[in-house]
Design an enzyme around this catalytic site. Structure first.
Site, PDB file in Angstrom:
ATOM      1  N   GLU A  78       2.352  -4.708  11.175  1.00 36.62           N
ATOM      2  CA  GLU A  78       1.304  -3.749  11.502  1.00 36.62           C
ATOM      3  C   GLU A  78       0.140  -4.568  12.059  1.00 36.62           C
ATOM      4  O   GLU A  78      -0.324  -5.500  11.398  1.00 36.62           O
ATOM      5  CB  GLU A  78       0.861  -2.985  10.241  1.00 36.62           C
ATOM      6  CG  GLU A  78      -0.124  -1.901  10.606  1.00 36.62           C
ATOM      7  CD  GLU A  78      -0.563  -1.032   9.430  1.00 36.62           C
ATOM      8  OE1 GLU A  78      -0.021  -1.183   8.321  1.00 36.62           O
ATOM      9  OE2 GLU A  78      -1.472  -0.214   9.649  1.00 36.62           O
ATOM     10  N   LYS A  83      -3.250  -8.107   2.671  1.00 32.38           N
ATOM     11  CA  LYS A  83      -4.145  -8.095   3.834  1.00 32.38           C
ATOM     12  C   LYS A  83      -5.516  -7.552   3.461  1.00 32.38           C
ATOM     13  O   LYS A  83      -6.518  -8.000   3.990  1.00 32.38           O
ATOM     14  CB  LYS A  83      -3.532  -7.235   4.945  1.00 32.38           C
ATOM     15  CG  LYS A  83      -2.592  -7.996   5.835  1.00 32.38           C
ATOM     16  CD  LYS A  83      -2.267  -7.155   7.057  1.00 32.38           C
ATOM     17  CE  LYS A  83      -0.827  -7.371   7.473  1.00 32.38           C
ATOM     18  NZ  LYS A  83      -0.290  -6.250   8.230  1.00 32.38           N
ATOM     19  N   ARG A 123       9.486 -10.531  -1.848  1.00 29.10           N
ATOM     20  CA  ARG A 123       8.298 -11.019  -1.139  1.00 29.10           C
ATOM     21  C   ARG A 123       8.037 -12.468  -1.493  1.00 29.10           C
ATOM     22  O   ARG A 123       8.404 -12.916  -2.581  1.00 29.10           O
ATOM     23  CB  ARG A 123       7.048 -10.280  -1.617  1.00 29.10           C
ATOM     24  CG  ARG A 123       6.907  -8.881  -1.190  1.00 29.10           C
ATOM     25  CD  ARG A 123       5.612  -8.320  -1.767  1.00 29.10           C
ATOM     26  NE  ARG A 123       4.500  -8.541  -0.865  1.00 29.10           N
ATOM     27  CZ  ARG A 123       4.242  -7.757   0.178  1.00 29.10           C
ATOM     28  NH1 ARG A 123       4.995  -6.720   0.443  1.00 29.10           N
ATOM     29  NH2 ARG A 123       3.217  -8.011   0.961  1.00 29.10           N
TER      30      ARG A 123
HETATM   31  P1  ATP Z   1      -0.119  -4.549   4.118  1.00 30.30           P
HETATM   32  O1  ATP Z   1      -0.690  -5.526   3.104  1.00 30.30           O
HETATM   33  O2  ATP Z   1      -1.126  -4.031   5.110  1.00 30.30           O
HETATM   34  O3  ATP Z   1       0.867  -3.534   3.591  1.00 30.30           O
HETATM   35  P2  ATP Z   1       2.070  -6.154   4.881  1.00 30.30           P
HETATM   36  O4  ATP Z   1       1.744  -7.462   4.275  1.00 30.30           O
HETATM   37  O5  ATP Z   1       3.157  -5.322   4.337  1.00 30.30           O
HETATM   38  O6  ATP Z   1       0.759  -5.380   5.066  1.00 30.30           O
HETATM   39  P3  ATP Z   1       3.126  -5.740   7.525  1.00 30.30           P
HETATM   40  O7  ATP Z   1       2.469  -6.094   8.794  1.00 30.30           O
HETATM   41  O8  ATP Z   1       3.403  -4.323   7.242  1.00 30.30           O
HETATM   42  O9  ATP Z   1       2.265  -6.407   6.409  1.00 30.30           O
HETATM   43  O10 ATP Z   1       4.429  -6.601   7.314  1.00 30.30           O
HETATM   44  C1  ATP Z   1       5.376  -6.880   8.309  1.00 30.30           C
HETATM   45  C2  ATP Z   1       6.651  -7.344   7.655  1.00 30.30           C
HETATM   46  O11 ATP Z   1       6.414  -8.511   6.881  1.00 30.30           O
HETATM   47  C3  ATP Z   1       7.221  -6.303   6.719  1.00 30.30           C
HETATM   48  O12 ATP Z   1       8.624  -6.216   6.959  1.00 30.30           O
HETATM   49  C4  ATP Z   1       6.939  -6.843   5.358  1.00 30.30           C
HETATM   50  O13 ATP Z   1       7.918  -6.429   4.450  1.00 30.30           O
HETATM   51  C5  ATP Z   1       6.934  -8.363   5.586  1.00 30.30           C
HETATM   52  N1  ATP Z   1       6.088  -9.030   4.613  1.00 30.30           N
HETATM   53  C6  ATP Z   1       4.790  -8.804   4.360  1.00 30.30           C
HETATM   54  N2  ATP Z   1       4.344  -9.575   3.356  1.00 30.30           N
HETATM   55  C7  ATP Z   1       5.383 -10.342   2.957  1.00 30.30           C
HETATM   56  C8  ATP Z   1       5.569 -11.342   1.957  1.00 30.30           C
HETATM   57  N3  ATP Z   1       4.575 -11.724   1.156  1.00 30.30           N
HETATM   58  N4  ATP Z   1       6.785 -11.913   1.838  1.00 30.30           N
HETATM   59  C9  ATP Z   1       7.789 -11.541   2.646  1.00 30.30           C
HETATM   60  N5  ATP Z   1       7.688 -10.606   3.600  1.00 30.30           N
HETATM   61  C10 ATP Z   1       6.509 -10.000   3.767  1.00 30.30           C
HETATM   62 MG    MG Z   2       3.154  -3.098   5.205  1.00 34.77          MG
END
Ligand code: ATP
Ligand code: MG
Length: 570
Positions: free
Chosen positions: A42, A284, A274
């Site tokens: 995003e 974020k 994660r």
């Molecule tokens: P928000 O905190 O705004 O929900 P997010 O960290 O989920 O954001 P996105 O931009 O939606 O961020 O994430 C893009 C991709 O990265 C998604 O598939 C998400 O599952 C993955 N992702 C985000 N954070 C992690 C993490 N800590 N470890 C592994 N994958 C991650």
């Molecule tokens: Mg997200």
């Protein structure tokens, strides 16, 4: 978190469970043997090392199974998204070393999603709800008690179509109406209790401007976008496990709409754990707060877990990828030790970094028997780990800088550095014997004296005798002054996200230390941001983009040894 899916029975060692699932799908001939993944950021912030884990998975699967991986910006909420983030995300992914096939945007599908939503209404699968967000929340029930139906649940199709059109006009009032899927208010999975599909937002979108006023929710955009693009494996993190049945349900509707239920294609969602790192935060929202409140110096502050922060600090992309490989992918959330990341950084930089001399806490050393006007160009090996990196020259002269703590006037027996009466080797130069020191009126040492052995030049036979200590140094007449920035853990506790206290109260106030009085050999001063350096005997460093010719600035990437491990074993 509940895990609802069994792993394939046959135990295949050495490959991740995602790879096992993909191989099983391939064996069963699903999707005609096609593999397609996507990375779906995003654009509402910068990428962090958690995203790197997802990137390595999404691109890695496509690469390994000769498929494709596309980028898809999940831009369904204009209130937080912009093109600055889009550009930086592209840059970070390339830096990590991955190349996408195509770039897509969820906003590319706004038209198709609208059409699908209209079809849902026509089929009696969706309705416009005019209750407030609070009323809707109050009716949701709990996981063990069913929810209550909205009074608008059974309104006629024509009315729903008319109101849905109204939702997408500039006159529509935010929060006055939502479109909901008519699923099952009694389902134990709360996501099935008539989830919201569309809501009204009037903030202009970074790509579609003011064309739309009603925007799809994540659950009504993500799986659908996967479907439109032909994604076979929609890999995401574990918090989406409870969303999976809804993902599948909407895909069923899509297949029904396309009258295509026999087609040998359907996307599937697969979840892994994660990445969470000790002593930092990854949400974020929290990273935004640190930046907005100026508690760090921007998204690329070298203390941040962002990829741009790590790049600026001097981490190599390979070290991040090696770290992610070493922690692997599982179905259970865990906290990973930042010390492991740092050890991957050390291991990789050891192979890449150019060895140079820098003195961070200088004291003058005068070689009293060295000719006053003589200067010698001595050979320094750039990287003992890689002969092809060659050599450079370093200037030796009568006046040198050495580290203050490399000298002790009265030293214990095991002090193998500089102390009166003892020999010590100066790296790439000569063996010298300390003869004394000079102090100011307060007793501070302001100069150290030594005599050199002219036959002991590095590489010559006189240098061969055994001397226990080797010190780094720079010529006081041929060096440059530099600022060195050192970084520590951003937070004082291992898991700030699990702590009851406000995360802002857990910040490490001493995580940023500036040394203003450092000296660096001339050759190293010319290195640019992006070039990996080892300051010998100290650690890995990289020039900072703030650096200018009149004011050099270097970041400490990581020390040569784990300072924390040493502290803990003391
Ligand atoms: P928000 O905190 O705004 O929900 P997010 O960290 O989920 O954001 P996105 O931009 O939606 O961020 O994430 C893009 C991709 O990265 C998604 O598939 C998400 O599952 C993955 N992702 C985000 N954070 C992690 C993490 N800590 N470890 C592994 N994958 C991650
Ligand atoms: Mg997200």
């Amino acid at each position: 978190m509940a895990v609802t899916e069994e792993l394939p029975k046959e135990e295949k060692r050495g490959i991740s469970f995602v790879e096992q699932l993909v191989e099983k799908d391939l064996e069963e001939g699903k999707n005609n043997g096609r593999i397609q993944t996507r990375f779906p950021p995003e654009p509402n912030g910068y990428l962090h090392i958690g995203h790197a884990k997802a990137i390595c998975m999404d691109f890695g699967i496509a690469e390994k199974y000769k498929g494709t991986c596309n980028l898809r910006f999940d831009d369904t909420n204009p209130s937080k998204e912009n093109t600055e983030y889009v550009e930086n995300i592209l840059n970070d992914i390339e830096w990590l070393g991955f190349k996408w096939q195509n770039i897509y945007y969820a906003s590319d599908y706004f038209e198709k999603l609208w059409e699908f939503a209209v079809w849902m209404i026509q089929k009696g699968h969706a309705y416009v709800d005019e209750q407030t967000a609070q009323e809707i929340a109050d009716q949701k029930g709990t996981p063990t008690t069913p929810g209550t139906a909205s009074p608008y649940r059974d309104r006629p199709v024509e009315e729903n179509l008319r109101l849905f059109e109204q939702m997408n006009t500039p006159e529509a009032v935010e929060g006055s109406m939502v479109l909901r899927a008519k699923l099952d208010m009694g389902n134990p999975n709360m996501h099935f209790r008539d989830p919201i599909m569309y809501r009204i937002i009037h903030i202009p979108h970074h790509r579609t401007g003011t064309k739309w006023h009603a925007y799809p929710m994540y659950d009504f955009a993500h799986g659908q976008s996967d479907f439109f693009e032909g994604v076979t494996h929609s890999i995401c993190t574990l918090e989406f496990v409870p969303h999976r049945p809804l993902y599948d349900k909407f895909v069923d509707f899509l297949l029904e709409k396309e009258n295509d239920s026999n087609a040998n294609y359907r996307p599937r969602q697969v979840e892994f754990n994660r990445l969470n790192l000790t002593y930092t935060v990854m949400s974020k929202r929290k990273l935004h707060a640190l930046v907005d409140m100026h508690l760090v110096n921007g998204w690329d502050d070298p203390r941040m877990p962002t990829l741009c922060g790590m790049r600026r600090r001097g981490y190599s992309p390979q070290s991040i990828r090696n770290f992610i490989d070493s922690i692997g992918y599982t179905k259970f959330d865990a906290l990973n030790d930042i010390a492991l990341l740092e050890s991957c950084v050390r291991e990789d930089l050891n192979k890449r970094a150019c060895r140079v001399s820098a003195v961070l806490d200088p004291v003058k050393l005068v070689i009293t028997n060295y000719p006053k006007d003589l200067k010698e160009e001595l050979v320094a090996v750039n990287n003992p780990e890689n002969e092809q990196d060659g050599t450079h020259t370093i200037t030796f002269s009568k006046n040198l800088w050495i580290e203050r703590d490399d000298f002790m006037e009265e030293a214990p027996k095991k002090f193998f550095r500089m102390t009166p009466g003892k020999e010590v080797r100066l790296k790439n130069a000569y063996i010298v014997t300390c003869t004394g020191c000079t102090k100011d009126e307060n007793g501070n040492i302001i100069e150290i004296q030594a005599e050199y052995d002219p036959t002991s030049k590095s590489g010559e036979s006189g240098a061969n005798r055994k001397v226990k200590g080797t010190l780094h140094w720079v010529s006081a007449d041929d060096c440059q002054k530099a600022e060195v920035r050192e970084y520590d853990r951003l937070f004082t506790v291992e898991d700030p996200s699990a702590d009851e206290r406000d995360f802002l109260d857990l910040l490490n106030k001493d995580s940023y230390i500036v040394r203003n009085n450092c000296y660096i050999e001339n050759w190293a001063a010319e290195k640019q941001p992006g070039e990996y350096l080892q300051f010998q005997r100290i650690g890995y460093f990289m020039k900072d983009p703030d650096s200018v010719a009149e004011h050099l600035v270097f970041n400490k990437t990581v020390g040569l040894k784990d300072a924390w491990a040493k502290l803990n074993t003391k």
